[in-house]
Design a protein around this motif. Structure first.
Motif, PDB file in Angstrom:
ATOM      1  N   ILE A  55     -16.222  -6.945 -50.249  1.00 46.48           N
ATOM      2  CA  ILE A  55     -14.932  -6.863 -50.944  1.00 46.48           C
ATOM      3  C   ILE A  55     -14.172  -5.613 -50.483  1.00 46.48           C
ATOM      4  CG2 ILE A  55     -13.865  -6.595 -53.237  1.00 46.48           C
ATOM      5  CD1 ILE A  55     -16.509  -8.174 -54.170  1.00 46.48           C
ATOM      6  N   ASP A  56     -14.900  -4.492 -50.374  1.00 48.46           N
ATOM      7  CA  ASP A  56     -14.255  -3.249 -49.934  1.00 48.46           C
ATOM      8  C   ASP A  56     -13.691  -3.405 -48.520  1.00 48.46           C
ATOM      9  OD1 ASP A  56     -14.931  -2.108 -52.311  1.00 48.46           O
ATOM     10  OD2 ASP A  56     -16.670  -0.996 -51.552  1.00 48.46           O
ATOM     11  N   SER A  57     -14.431  -4.117 -47.668  1.00 50.67           N
ATOM     12  CA  SER A  57     -13.970  -4.310 -46.291  1.00 50.67           C
ATOM     13  C   SER A  57     -12.648  -5.085 -46.271  1.00 50.67           C
ATOM     14  CB  SER A  57     -15.049  -5.058 -45.494  1.00 50.67           C
ATOM     15  OG  SER A  57     -14.511  -5.597 -44.322  1.00 50.67           O
ATOM     16  N   VAL A  58     -12.561  -6.183 -47.043  1.00 54.14           N
ATOM     17  CA  VAL A  58     -11.311  -6.962 -47.060  1.00 54.14           C
ATOM     18  C   VAL A  58     -10.182  -6.122 -47.676  1.00 54.14           C
ATOM     19  CG1 VAL A  58     -10.190  -9.115 -47.711  1.00 54.14           C
ATOM     20  CG2 VAL A  58     -12.649  -9.106 -47.303  1.00 54.14           C
ATOM     21  N   LYS A  59     -10.535  -5.343 -48.689  1.00 56.69           N
ATOM     22  CA  LYS A  59      -9.495  -4.515 -49.328  1.00 56.69           C
ATOM     23  C   LYS A  59      -8.957  -3.484 -48.321  1.00 56.69           C
ATOM     24  CE  LYS A  59     -10.408  -4.976 -54.212  1.00 56.69           C
ATOM     25  NZ  LYS A  59     -11.027  -4.462 -55.422  1.00 56.69           N
ATOM     26  N   ALA A  60      -9.859  -2.931 -47.505  1.00 54.96           N
ATOM     27  CA  ALA A  60      -9.423  -1.912 -46.539  1.00 54.96           C
ATOM     28  C   ALA A  60      -8.611  -2.549 -45.406  1.00 54.96           C
ATOM     29  CB  ALA A  60     -10.647  -1.191 -45.969  1.00 54.96           C
ATOM     30  N   ASN A  61      -9.059  -3.706 -44.919  1.00 54.85           N
ATOM     31  CA  ASN A  61      -8.394  -4.323 -43.755  1.00 54.85           C
ATOM     32  C   ASN A  61      -7.254  -5.253 -44.147  1.00 54.85           C
ATOM     33  OD1 ASN A  61     -10.295  -3.062 -42.071  1.00 54.85           O
ATOM     34  ND2 ASN A  61     -11.766  -4.715 -42.394  1.00 54.85           N
ATOM     35  N   LYS A  62      -7.213  -5.663 -45.395  1.00 56.61           N
ATOM     36  CA  LYS A  62      -6.170  -6.535 -45.968  1.00 56.61           C
ATOM     37  C   LYS A  62      -6.261  -7.998 -45.512  1.00 56.61           C
ATOM     38  CE  LYS A  62      -3.332  -3.112 -47.676  1.00 56.61           C
ATOM     39  NZ  LYS A  62      -4.297  -2.338 -48.467  1.00 56.61           N
ATOM     40  N   VAL A  63      -6.992  -8.247 -44.439  1.00 55.71           N
ATOM     41  CA  VAL A  63      -7.056  -9.615 -43.934  1.00 55.71           C
ATOM     42  C   VAL A  63      -8.469  -9.930 -43.433  1.00 55.71           C
ATOM     43  CG1 VAL A  63      -6.021  -8.829 -41.768  1.00 55.71           C
ATOM     44  CG2 VAL A  63      -6.042 -11.232 -42.240  1.00 55.71           C
ATOM     45  N   ALA A  64      -8.884 -11.177 -43.659  1.00 53.09           N
ATOM     46  CA  ALA A  64     -10.229 -11.581 -43.224  1.00 53.09           C
ATOM     47  C   ALA A  64     -10.206 -12.993 -42.664  1.00 53.09           C
ATOM     48  CB  ALA A  64     -11.202 -11.513 -44.404  1.00 53.09           C
ATOM     49  N   LEU A  65     -11.139 -13.223 -41.746  1.00 53.08           N
ATOM     50  CA  LEU A  65     -11.410 -14.568 -41.257  1.00 53.08           C
ATOM     51  C   LEU A  65     -12.817 -14.883 -41.743  1.00 53.08           C
ATOM     52  CD1 LEU A  65     -10.520 -16.957 -39.496  1.00 53.08           C
ATOM     53  CD2 LEU A  65     -11.519 -15.793 -37.529  1.00 53.08           C
ATOM     54  N   LYS A  66     -12.944 -16.038 -42.398  1.00 53.51           N
ATOM     55  CA  LYS A  66     -14.219 -16.306 -43.053  1.00 53.51           C
ATOM     56  C   LYS A  66     -14.787 -17.677 -42.678  1.00 53.51           C
ATOM     57  CE  LYS A  66     -16.077 -17.250 -47.564  1.00 53.51           C
ATOM     58  NZ  LYS A  66     -16.157 -18.681 -47.225  1.00 53.51           N
ATOM     59  N   SER A  67     -16.080 -17.668 -42.379  1.00 52.84           N
ATOM     60  CA  SER A  67     -16.819 -18.915 -42.156  1.00 52.84           C
ATOM     61  C   SER A  67     -17.398 -19.376 -43.485  1.00 52.84           C
ATOM     62  CB  SER A  67     -17.971 -18.656 -41.193  1.00 52.84           C
ATOM     63  OG  SER A  67     -17.596 -18.974 -39.888  1.00 52.84           O
ATOM     64  N   PRO A  68     -17.793 -20.647 -43.575  1.00 55.49           N
ATOM     65  CA  PRO A  68     -18.348 -21.132 -44.843  1.00 55.49           C
ATOM     66  C   PRO A  68     -19.668 -20.473 -45.229  1.00 55.49           C
ATOM     67  CG  PRO A  68     -18.458 -22.821 -43.134  1.00 55.49           C
ATOM     68  CD  PRO A  68     -17.650 -21.707 -42.575  1.00 55.49           C
ATOM     69  N   VAL A  69     -19.873 -20.410 -46.532  1.00 54.33           N
ATOM     70  CA  VAL A  69     -21.109 -19.859 -47.091  1.00 54.33           C
ATOM     71  C   VAL A  69     -21.705 -20.898 -48.035  1.00 54.33           C
ATOM     72  CG1 VAL A  69     -22.099 -18.000 -48.493  1.00 54.33           C
ATOM     73  CG2 VAL A  69     -20.176 -17.502 -46.974  1.00 54.33           C
ATOM     74  N   THR A  70     -22.993 -21.164 -47.891  1.00 60.14           N
ATOM     75  CA  THR A  70     -23.669 -22.158 -48.729  1.00 60.14           C
ATOM     76  C   THR A  70     -23.740 -21.705 -50.186  1.00 60.14           C
ATOM     77  OG1 THR A  70     -25.013 -22.736 -46.816  1.00 60.14           O
ATOM     78  CG2 THR A  70     -25.833 -23.479 -48.957  1.00 60.14           C
ATOM     79  N   THR A  71     -23.498 -22.661 -51.104  1.00 58.77           N
ATOM     80  CA  THR A  71     -23.680 -22.386 -52.536  1.00 58.77           C
ATOM     81  C   THR A  71     -24.797 -23.288 -53.043  1.00 58.77           C
ATOM     82  OG1 THR A  71     -21.297 -22.045 -52.750  1.00 58.77           O
ATOM     83  CG2 THR A  71     -22.527 -22.321 -54.795  1.00 58.77           C
ATOM     84  N   PRO A  72     -25.794 -22.720 -53.717  1.00 60.71           N
ATOM     85  CA  PRO A  72     -26.855 -23.578 -54.263  1.00 60.71           C
ATOM     86  C   PRO A  72     -26.253 -24.582 -55.243  1.00 60.71           C
ATOM     87  CG  PRO A  72     -27.349 -21.229 -54.593  1.00 60.71           C
ATOM     88  CD  PRO A  72     -25.966 -21.309 -54.076  1.00 60.71           C
ATOM     89  N   ILE A  73     -26.709 -25.829 -55.184  1.00 59.85           N
ATOM     90  CA  ILE A  73     -26.141 -26.876 -56.046  1.00 59.85           C
ATOM     91  C   ILE A  73     -26.935 -27.004 -57.342  1.00 59.85           C
ATOM     92  CG2 ILE A  73     -25.684 -29.391 -56.206  1.00 59.85           C
ATOM     93  CD1 ILE A  73     -25.017 -29.272 -53.191  1.00 59.85           C
ATOM     94  N   GLY A  74     -26.217 -26.953 -58.469  1.00 62.81           N
ATOM     95  CA  GLY A  74     -26.831 -27.184 -59.773  1.00 62.81           C
ATOM     96  C   GLY A  74     -27.689 -26.038 -60.295  1.00 62.81           C
TER      97      GLY A  74
END
Ligand code: NAI
Length: 330
Positions: A55-74
């Protein structure tokens, strides 16, 4: 040199982000990538799938490129994606959906922009187990968030020469929550007399999208319907492998494909990097690298027109070969 946060994600995330970084570099854009990790592996080593440093990195750079992240289901941890959008107040999720050259689909000339509210609705994560056999989720909708996303949709329509904004709800059933979203859209619509305003129920909207998608221009939806309908729209133009997305707030922007981490094809050189690349092109526009973005888009279209495609869109090349073919056309 512009510094941009790069969240590599998991599943197919590392493959597609590597491809996109290579293409951007080949286009001569100098970016200082601030590489950040997030997700299940990180949760094991750092105690959280989304450590504060991301979060701090995006706040400092203001912009991000992001790949998908898995979310456990259920079960398991809360979605990193939902958390990131919330932490950075990335209230608008923009998902333009249009036909790409060389990809045969049922309909031509699809050109729909999905504007999805990104911070509340059932994604607010307010859930509780009543007893072993009953659970409930709260669908939270506020006038503040609804008016601000409606304003974003109408503003986008004006700036991008669109003709109509269509608000999508189920206000006949969720009279209070969706009713509030609808009422907020109606209020904001009055400030934009130059843009047509239309209202539709989400079930009918899905049917109309499948039968006649060309009737739609900008769609404005609360979080859950926006998530589902944008995947439907991705299906209209050739699938998740090519659908781009952007999360935009007042201060920060995170560009990411619509699709998830595709664990079924991860690590097999089968992933289509197009959706991630198209998201990156939007990111380049955002950081004033329009000319390079346009060159990359042309090379991408030329590659697809030459029938060089990954399997998800009817081709037979891998992610790496597709990337090389595109770079040779830059
Ligand atoms: P998914 O989008 O990962 O995959 C659905 C189908 O589309 C799969 O058959 C997959 O192989 C295919 N596909 C997706 N992207 C592709 C690409 N670039 N190239 C070729 N084929 C592609 O959806 P699924 O399976 O429901 O979710 C997997 C995981 O991703 C879940 O943990 C989910 O929570 C997470 N997810 C993460 C998102 C994000 O990080 N923004 C968004 C959506 C899901």
């Amino acid at each position: 040199m512009k510094r941009v946060t790069l969240i590599k994600g998991d599943g197919i995330g590392p493959e597609i982000s590597e491809a996109v970084v290579k293409i951007i570099q080949a286009a001569g854009v100098e970016i200082d990538w601030d590489v950040q990790t997030a997700g299940a592996d990180v949760a094991e080593t750092e105690g959280s799938p989304l450590p504060q440093r991301v979060i701090d990195s995006v706040k400092a750079n203001k912009v991000a490129l992001k790949s998908p992240v898995t979310t456990p289901i259920g079960k398991g941890f809360r979605s990193v994606n939902v958390q990131l959008r919330k932490e950075l107040d990335l209230y608008s999720n923009l998902r333009p959906c249009y036909n790409l050259p060389g990809i045969k689909t049922r309909y031509d000339n699809v050109d729909i922009v999905v504007v999805r509210e990104n911070t509340e609705d059932l994604y607010a994560g307010i859930e509780r187990q009543i007893d072993e056999d009953a659970a409930e989720s709260i669908k939270r909708i506020t006038r503040f968030a609804s008016e601000r996303i409606a304003e974003f949709a109408f503003d986008y329509a004006v700036k991008n020469n669109r003709k109509e904004v269509c608000v999508v709800t189920k206000a006949n059933i969720c009279k209070l929550s969706d009713g509030l979203f609808l009422d907020s859209a109606r209020n904001i619509a009055q400030k934009y007399p130059q843009i047509s305003f239309r209202e539709i129920l989400v079930d009918n909207c899905c049917m109309q999208l499948v039968q006649n998608p060309n009737q739609f221009d900008v769609l404005l939806l609360p979080n859950l319907y926006g998530d589902i309908v944008s995947d439907l729209c991705a299906g209209l133009i050739g699938g998740l492998g090519i659908a781009l997305g952007a999360n935009i707030g007042k201060d920060y922007a995170v560009f990411e494909p619509v699709h998830g981490s595709a664990p079924d094809i991860a690590g097999q050189n089968k992933a289509n990097p197009t959706a991630m690349l198209m998201s990156a092109i939007e990111m380049l526009n955002y950081i004033d690298e329009r000319e390079a973005g346009e060159r990359i888009r042309k090379a991408l279209f030329a590659t697809l027109e030459a029938n060089i495609k990954t399997a998800d869109i009817g081709g037979n090349v891998g992610c790496k070969e597709f990337t090389e073919a595109l770079i040779s056309r830059l």
